[in-house]
Design a protein around this motif. Sequence first.
Motif, PDB file in Angstrom:
ATOM      1  N   LYS A   1       2.028   2.404 -12.747  1.00 32.46           N
ATOM      2  CA  LYS A   1       1.363   1.361 -11.945  1.00 32.46           C
ATOM      3  C   LYS A   1       1.940   1.325 -10.534  1.00 32.46           C
ATOM      4  O   LYS A   1       1.219   1.180  -9.552  1.00 32.46           O
ATOM      5  N   ARG A   2       3.259   1.462 -10.452  1.00 30.46           N
ATOM      6  CA  ARG A   2       3.921   1.448  -9.139  1.00 30.46           C
ATOM      7  C   ARG A   2       3.440   2.646  -8.297  1.00 30.46           C
ATOM      8  O   ARG A   2       3.113   2.499  -7.118  1.00 30.46           O
ATOM      9  N   ASP A   3       3.355   3.813  -8.953  1.00 31.54           N
ATOM     10  CA  ASP A   3       2.897   5.001  -8.223  1.00 31.54           C
ATOM     11  C   ASP A   3       1.466   4.833  -7.733  1.00 31.54           C
ATOM     12  O   ASP A   3       1.128   5.223  -6.623  1.00 31.54           O
ATOM     13  N   LEU A   4       0.636   4.220  -8.622  1.00 29.87           N
ATOM     14  CA  LEU A   4      -0.758   3.991  -8.232  1.00 29.87           C
ATOM     15  C   LEU A   4      -0.830   3.021  -7.055  1.00 29.87           C
ATOM     16  O   LEU A   4      -1.603   3.230  -6.114  1.00 29.87           O
ATOM     17  N   ALA A   5      -0.014   1.954  -7.159  1.00 24.85           N
ATOM     18  CA  ALA A   5      -0.013   0.953  -6.072  1.00 24.85           C
ATOM     19  C   ALA A   5       0.440   1.603  -4.772  1.00 24.85           C
ATOM     20  O   ALA A   5      -0.118   1.341  -3.696  1.00 24.85           O
ATOM     21  N   LYS A   6       1.440   2.487  -4.888  1.00 26.17           N
ATOM     22  CA  LYS A   6       1.934   3.185  -3.696  1.00 26.17           C
ATOM     23  C   LYS A   6       0.839   4.085  -3.130  1.00 26.17           C
ATOM     24  O   LYS A   6       0.610   4.112  -1.926  1.00 26.17           O
ATOM     25  N   GLN A   7       0.156   4.786  -4.048  1.00 27.45           N
ATOM     26  CA  GLN A   7      -0.931   5.675  -3.624  1.00 27.45           C
ATOM     27  C   GLN A   7      -2.061   4.878  -2.970  1.00 27.45           C
ATOM     28  O   GLN A   7      -2.613   5.274  -1.940  1.00 27.45           O
ATOM     29  N   ASP A   8      -2.376   3.730  -3.596  1.00 28.18           N
ATOM     30  CA  ASP A   8      -3.424   2.859  -3.036  1.00 28.18           C
ATOM     31  C   ASP A   8      -3.065   2.430  -1.625  1.00 28.18           C
ATOM     32  O   ASP A   8      -3.899   2.432  -0.731  1.00 28.18           O
ATOM     33  N   LEU A   9      -1.801   2.044  -1.470  1.00 24.10           N
ATOM     34  CA  LEU A   9      -1.352   1.579  -0.154  1.00 24.10           C
ATOM     35  C   LEU A   9      -1.452   2.706   0.871  1.00 24.10           C
ATOM     36  O   LEU A   9      -1.920   2.496   1.999  1.00 24.10           O
ATOM     37  N   GLU A  10      -1.054   3.902   0.432  1.00 21.48           N
ATOM     38  CA  GLU A  10      -1.157   5.047   1.351  1.00 21.48           C
ATOM     39  C   GLU A  10      -2.610   5.320   1.714  1.00 21.48           C
ATOM     40  O   GLU A  10      -2.950   5.559   2.877  1.00 21.48           O
ATOM     41  N   ASN A  11      -3.481   5.244   0.690  1.00 20.05           N
ATOM     42  CA  ASN A  11      -4.910   5.480   0.939  1.00 20.05           C
ATOM     43  C   ASN A  11      -5.479   4.434   1.890  1.00 20.05           C
ATOM     44  O   ASN A  11      -6.263   4.759   2.788  1.00 20.05           O
TER      45      ASN A  11
END
Lengths: 228, 239
Positions: free
Chosen positions: A55-65
């Motif tokens: 979930k943290r990685d996804l949130a990080k990816q979302d933020l980057e996107n």
Amino acid sequence: MARRPIISLSGKYNTIAAVVGVALLLGILILAFLVRPAWARLQELGREIPVEQQKRDLAKQDLENLGSAKTFFDERADDVETVNAALPIEPQVPSILLILEELAVDSGVQLDGFTPQQLGAQGGLTEQQARPTGVDTLEITANFSGRYPQLINFLYSLERSLRIVDVKVINVNAVRGGGNDPVITGNISFTAYYKTVEGGPQPSETAQTGQDGQDGGANAAPPAGGGP
Amino acid sequence: MPLININLLRREQSTVSRLTQATTIVGVVAGSVVVLLLLVVVFLYTTIAIRSGQKDGLVQEQTELAKKADAISEYEQTFYPELTLGQQAAAYQQQVEGVKELVDNHKYFTLYLTEIAVNTPTSVVYQSFGSDSTNRLIVTGSASTYGDVSKLAKQFEGLSFAKGASIQDARLNRGGGGKPVQFTLVIELKSAAELDRLPGPDRPFGSSTGASPGPEPTALPAPTGSPGASAGSLPLEGE
């Protein structure tokens, strides 16, 4: 006569038994009330932590996107404007009529009696097959009159308009006037496109029935063009 | 050092001594097992504490990332009212894909009409031109003879924007005036992307006012050499 034992050994055995019993009991209690729940909790954490990491990685990816999207929108505002003019997220019937009017005036063709009809994504099967996924259509029919070069000029400008509009049908009703430059009257159907998006404005049900001019006051558009 | 009861016989003393030693050993072993178990418990709970901290840290990190994402998501643009940034990005991507497909299949009627005018014999007049979503151009009109219709269909096969042409319908119209043979021809169109001479705009979508500053209409390919077209225009059927 049997010799009576001077010392009783049962006390020693009892002590050993008591020590073993107490140790066993303590061991069972420790296993049951401390080790087992701790082990279960550890197993649970072992399952939860990878999920949280994901979930943290996804949130990080979302933020980057999102960051990239923001940068893109900031840097490419012109492209965004162009794409939205070509294929907006709502029908924007008045703007199409304005474009048609402006082009008609410029080319000298007279257009009147606009009839916009929103087909949405509910068109026939053939229409849906040929249309890009999720792109909705809006059909506008108008009567025209003008000379052949004016009509060609109008079509030429329309084909290159910022808003993507395809000519669907040109019907010729009458050709009046002799010579090499007669006045042609007829009707012309255009197809304009828009893209409904999730969270964006949705066309109303009534608008999709295609009743004449019920969307955006389309029929209020004045006849366009200077006439032949 | 075990105590020795001097009132006991040597054999009894030995038994008592062994039992005492056994008691001690059992006690030590039992105690060790219990201590070991307690050590395991300490280890487990310490691990739990560490892992829980790790999990809490991840959750905290997610919350912070979500807060940052929410802050960025409030980005507003005129074209996407009330849409989050993520939705805006998704919408833009879908729009770009839609535009690409629409542009590839854009209908260039000026090209069609100009070439058709060049390839139309005098014996043919047109009533309507229609395109459908399956990339076909449907032409209706009337001609003097069936032979003219057939000739026209052959001519259409050679059009630069056509993949092929066929006669969908041709019938004799005895009642009406004008040319006696009514026909419907279907031209299979090449997509705009396939056209060698793409009559597209000078720049992708023209100006923001709606019309592109493309070449003036006078720059259209002049329909010359047409057997029947007068002044480069299509023969159209009127009343």
